[in-house]
Scaffold this motif. Structure first.
Motif, PDB file in Angstrom:
ATOM      1  N   ASP A  95       6.478  -0.976  10.588  1.00 35.06           N
ATOM      2  CA  ASP A  95       5.452  -0.246   9.853  1.00 35.06           C
ATOM      3  C   ASP A  95       5.014  -0.941   8.568  1.00 35.06           C
ATOM      4  O   ASP A  95       4.257  -0.375   7.771  1.00 35.06           O
ATOM      5  CB  ASP A  95       5.951   1.167   9.518  1.00 35.06           C
ATOM      6  CG  ASP A  95       7.288   1.170   8.768  1.00 35.06           C
ATOM      7  OD1 ASP A  95       7.731   0.079   8.348  1.00 35.06           O
ATOM      8  OD2 ASP A  95       7.882   2.245   8.620  1.00 35.06           O
ATOM      9  N   ASN A 126      -4.128   2.818   4.387  1.00 33.57           N
ATOM     10  CA  ASN A 126      -3.497   3.281   3.155  1.00 33.57           C
ATOM     11  C   ASN A 126      -2.281   2.462   2.741  1.00 33.57           C
ATOM     12  O   ASN A 126      -1.677   2.753   1.713  1.00 33.57           O
ATOM     13  CB  ASN A 126      -3.065   4.753   3.317  1.00 33.57           C
ATOM     14  CG  ASN A 126      -4.256   5.668   3.500  1.00 33.57           C
ATOM     15  OD1 ASN A 126      -5.314   5.416   2.941  1.00 33.57           O
ATOM     16  ND2 ASN A 126      -4.096   6.706   4.297  1.00 33.57           N
ATOM     17  N   TRP A 127      -1.907   1.489   3.525  1.00 37.75           N
ATOM     18  CA  TRP A 127      -0.709   0.698   3.231  1.00 37.75           C
ATOM     19  C   TRP A 127      -0.931  -0.146   1.994  1.00 37.75           C
ATOM     20  O   TRP A 127      -2.015  -0.722   1.821  1.00 37.75           O
ATOM     21  CB  TRP A 127      -0.392  -0.202   4.425  1.00 37.75           C
ATOM     22  CG  TRP A 127       0.798  -1.089   4.235  1.00 37.75           C
ATOM     23  CD1 TRP A 127       2.082  -0.803   4.530  1.00 37.75           C
ATOM     24  CD2 TRP A 127       0.807  -2.425   3.698  1.00 37.75           C
ATOM     25  NE1 TRP A 127       2.895  -1.867   4.224  1.00 37.75           N
ATOM     26  CE2 TRP A 127       2.139  -2.879   3.706  1.00 37.75           C
ATOM     27  CE3 TRP A 127      -0.172  -3.282   3.194  1.00 37.75           C
ATOM     28  CZ2 TRP A 127       2.509  -4.133   3.250  1.00 37.75           C
ATOM     29  CZ3 TRP A 127       0.193  -4.535   2.727  1.00 37.75           C
ATOM     30  CH2 TRP A 127       1.523  -4.961   2.758  1.00 37.75           C
ATOM     31  N   PRO A 128       0.082  -0.250   1.119  1.00 35.59           N
ATOM     32  CA  PRO A 128       1.343   0.496   1.148  1.00 35.59           C
ATOM     33  C   PRO A 128       1.245   1.768   0.292  1.00 35.59           C
ATOM     34  O   PRO A 128       0.653   1.745  -0.777  1.00 35.59           O
ATOM     35  CB  PRO A 128       2.334  -0.488   0.527  1.00 35.59           C
ATOM     36  CG  PRO A 128       1.488  -1.258  -0.465  1.00 35.59           C
ATOM     37  CD  PRO A 128       0.090  -1.320   0.112  1.00 35.59           C
ATOM     38  N   ASN A 129       1.816   2.838   0.779  1.00 41.13           N
ATOM     39  CA  ASN A 129       1.796   4.078   0.008  1.00 41.13           C
ATOM     40  C   ASN A 129       3.201   4.557  -0.355  1.00 41.13           C
ATOM     41  O   ASN A 129       3.399   5.710  -0.727  1.00 41.13           O
ATOM     42  CB  ASN A 129       1.028   5.177   0.768  1.00 41.13           C
ATOM     43  CG  ASN A 129       1.579   5.416   2.157  1.00 41.13           C
ATOM     44  OD1 ASN A 129       2.741   5.099   2.433  1.00 41.13           O
ATOM     45  ND2 ASN A 129       0.754   5.948   3.047  1.00 41.13           N
ATOM     46  N   ARG A 130       4.168   3.669  -0.236  1.00 39.41           N
ATOM     47  CA  ARG A 130       5.538   3.938  -0.667  1.00 39.41           C
ATOM     48  C   ARG A 130       6.242   2.591  -0.886  1.00 39.41           C
ATOM     49  O   ARG A 130       5.693   1.542  -0.529  1.00 39.41           O
ATOM     50  CB  ARG A 130       6.289   4.793   0.358  1.00 39.41           C
ATOM     51  CG  ARG A 130       6.315   4.251   1.775  1.00 39.41           C
ATOM     52  CD  ARG A 130       6.943   5.278   2.716  1.00 39.41           C
ATOM     53  NE  ARG A 130       6.789   4.940   4.113  1.00 39.41           N
ATOM     54  CZ  ARG A 130       7.617   4.168   4.815  1.00 39.41           C
ATOM     55  NH1 ARG A 130       8.671   3.624   4.213  1.00 39.41           N
ATOM     56  NH2 ARG A 130       7.404   3.941   6.094  1.00 39.41           N
ATOM     57  N   TYR A 187       6.941  -1.863   6.012  1.00 44.90           N
ATOM     58  CA  TYR A 187       7.698  -1.484   4.818  1.00 44.90           C
ATOM     59  C   TYR A 187       9.066  -2.172   4.729  1.00 44.90           C
ATOM     60  O   TYR A 187       9.807  -1.933   3.782  1.00 44.90           O
ATOM     61  CB  TYR A 187       7.867   0.034   4.751  1.00 44.90           C
ATOM     62  CG  TYR A 187       6.570   0.729   4.407  1.00 44.90           C
ATOM     63  CD1 TYR A 187       6.170   0.870   3.086  1.00 44.90           C
ATOM     64  CD2 TYR A 187       5.720   1.182   5.407  1.00 44.90           C
ATOM     65  CE1 TYR A 187       4.958   1.473   2.761  1.00 44.90           C
ATOM     66  CE2 TYR A 187       4.506   1.779   5.099  1.00 44.90           C
ATOM     67  CZ  TYR A 187       4.137   1.920   3.768  1.00 44.90           C
ATOM     68  OH  TYR A 187       2.922   2.506   3.457  1.00 44.90           O
ATOM     69  N   LYS A 214       0.647  -2.727  -5.888  1.00 42.98           N
ATOM     70  CA  LYS A 214       0.716  -1.442  -6.588  1.00 42.98           C
ATOM     71  C   LYS A 214       1.803  -0.535  -6.020  1.00 42.98           C
ATOM     72  O   LYS A 214       1.652   0.689  -5.971  1.00 42.98           O
ATOM     73  CB  LYS A 214      -0.638  -0.704  -6.535  1.00 42.98           C
ATOM     74  CG  LYS A 214      -1.839  -1.536  -6.935  1.00 42.98           C
ATOM     75  CD  LYS A 214      -1.726  -2.063  -8.349  1.00 42.98           C
ATOM     76  CE  LYS A 214      -2.967  -2.869  -8.730  1.00 42.98           C
ATOM     77  NZ  LYS A 214      -2.816  -3.548 -10.045  1.00 42.98           N
ATOM     78  N   GLN A 215       2.891  -1.147  -5.582  1.00 48.24           N
ATOM     79  CA  GLN A 215       4.033  -0.386  -5.069  1.00 48.24           C
ATOM     80  C   GLN A 215       5.322  -1.090  -5.468  1.00 48.24           C
ATOM     81  O   GLN A 215       5.338  -2.308  -5.669  1.00 48.24           O
ATOM     82  CB  GLN A 215       3.982  -0.259  -3.538  1.00 48.24           C
ATOM     83  CG  GLN A 215       3.019   0.796  -3.028  1.00 48.24           C
ATOM     84  CD  GLN A 215       3.430   2.203  -3.405  1.00 48.24           C
ATOM     85  OE1 GLN A 215       4.606   2.482  -3.616  1.00 48.24           O
ATOM     86  NE2 GLN A 215       2.452   3.097  -3.491  1.00 48.24           N
ATOM     87  N   ASN A 234      -2.477   4.696   8.473  1.00 48.41           N
ATOM     88  CA  ASN A 234      -1.345   4.048   7.808  1.00 48.41           C
ATOM     89  C   ASN A 234      -1.708   2.633   7.376  1.00 48.41           C
ATOM     90  O   ASN A 234      -1.320   2.175   6.307  1.00 48.41           O
ATOM     91  CB  ASN A 234      -0.125   4.006   8.740  1.00 48.41           C
ATOM     92  CG  ASN A 234       0.566   5.355   8.816  1.00 48.41           C
ATOM     93  OD1 ASN A 234       0.297   6.221   8.002  1.00 48.41           O
ATOM     94  ND2 ASN A 234       1.429   5.517   9.800  1.00 48.41           N
TER      95      ASN A 234
END
Length: 332
Positions: free
Chosen positions: A94, A34-38, A96, A68-69, A31
């Motif tokens: 997390d 790969n952050w942020p993936n949303r 987010y 990029k999010q 996580n």
């Protein structure tokens, strides 16, 4: 045989737990990588269109491009920021959910609210400092006031007849005015509003004569003559209103600066906090953002690491709470 069976079961159980823990660590690490993936949410504990919301939205655009999010601004006004702060304090750690909060909400609330729904120090992790400035003392032009001295002289001659507005009980605006009242020995009843916007609206409509508001939202009204700036708190004049003197320049020492800050829920991986800090600082250092901040009366933002900002928060909590005690600030 019985003991051997128990030992085997215990060994299997411990192996399974170890495997689960290892998978959890790998999952957490993934996580982080790969952050942020949303989409990321930034909670502003105040209404849209004023103060922190203005600067949060200035930051959101370039931050969205950098990460990029999508960045979603969510306004959660009320209780001098406690509602919005609490939402972030209780959010999943997390990376987010973030908070864009003024210093007063962080530093003053704990001394005035004995039953806070969260622990400011333990439940919120400092990420980055956004700006450093004071806030504005303004008056409706009908008062005839031009500066702090005009307001004080009228209040002394007319005890209790001059109400003042702030953006809420326990706000730094209330703290500043209560300090003025104590210093000059004047009586001015406090009218707390649920945020800067309703206070500003009533000041413009002359439903209330004077009040403290944020650094940015009254600027166009002062320039147009619909409001009169009487002074600003903090250590320096605002860049958008260079002719408006500080309160200290007018003889009342109140040079403690406020700030906006980005926070997240405690327990968020430090690597994510540091990444967010680096991206925010890179944005704050750009000429475009510096100019946008200046046009909204905010001086050039200081650049601090997450640890440096955490030290600032700790120091300013002590400073602002000390001022609150000296001024005898309490919930009306």
């Amino acid at each position: 045989m019985k003991n051997s069976s128990i030992s085997r079961r215990a060994l299997l159980a411990s192996t399974a737990l170890f495997a689960m823990d290892s998978r959890a660590q790998v999952h957490t690490a993934a996580n982080v990588i790969n952050w942020p993936n949303r989409p990321i949410k930034i909670v502003v504990p105040g209404p849209a269109g004023v103060g922190g919301d203005i600067f949060a939205r200035m930051l959101a655009g370039p931050l969205q491009e950098a990460l990029k999010q999508s960045i979603v601004i969510e306004n959660k006004a009320g209780a001098n920021g406690i509602i919005g702060n609490d939402a972030v304090a209780k959010a999943q750690p997390d990376g987010y959910t973030f908070l864009f909060s003024p210093s007063s909400s962080i530093a003053i609330n704990p001394i005035l609210q004995p039953k806070m729904p969260y622990d400011t120090v333990k439940d919120l992790a400092p990420v980055a400092q956004i700006g450093l400035s004071g806030f504005l003392l303004v008056a409706n032009p009908s008062t005839g006031f031009k500066n702090l001295d005009d307001m004080v002289r009228y209040a002394k001659a007319n005890p209790g007849k001059l109400n003042y507005a702030s953006w809420g009980n326990g706000s730094s605006g209330q703290l500043a005015m209560e300090s003025i009242k104590a210093h000059y020995q004047i009586f001015m009843p406090h009218i707390p509003y649920k945020g800067v916007l309703p206070a500003l609206t009533d000041l413009l409509a002359n439903n209330i004569s004077v009040g403290f508001v944020d650094i940015a939202s009254p600027v166009p009204h002062i320039r147009s003559g619909r409001l009169v700036g009487l002074g600003c708190t903090g250590s320096s004049r605002g860049p958008a209103l260079p002719d408006l003197p500080t309160l200290s320049e007018q003889g009342f020492k109140f040079d403690t600066d406020g700030w906006y800050g980005v926070f997240t829920s405690a327990g968020t991986p430090q690597s994510l906090i540091n990444r967010m800090n680096q991206e925010i600082n890179r944005i704050l250092a750009t000429d475009e953002v510096i100019q946008k901040f200046a046009s909204n009366n905010m001086p050039k933002p200081p650049i601090k690491t997450a640890d440096q900002f955490a030290a600032t928060v700790k120091k300013d909590v002590e400073t602002w709470q000390g001022l609150a005690k000296v001024a005898g600030l309490k919930i009306d």
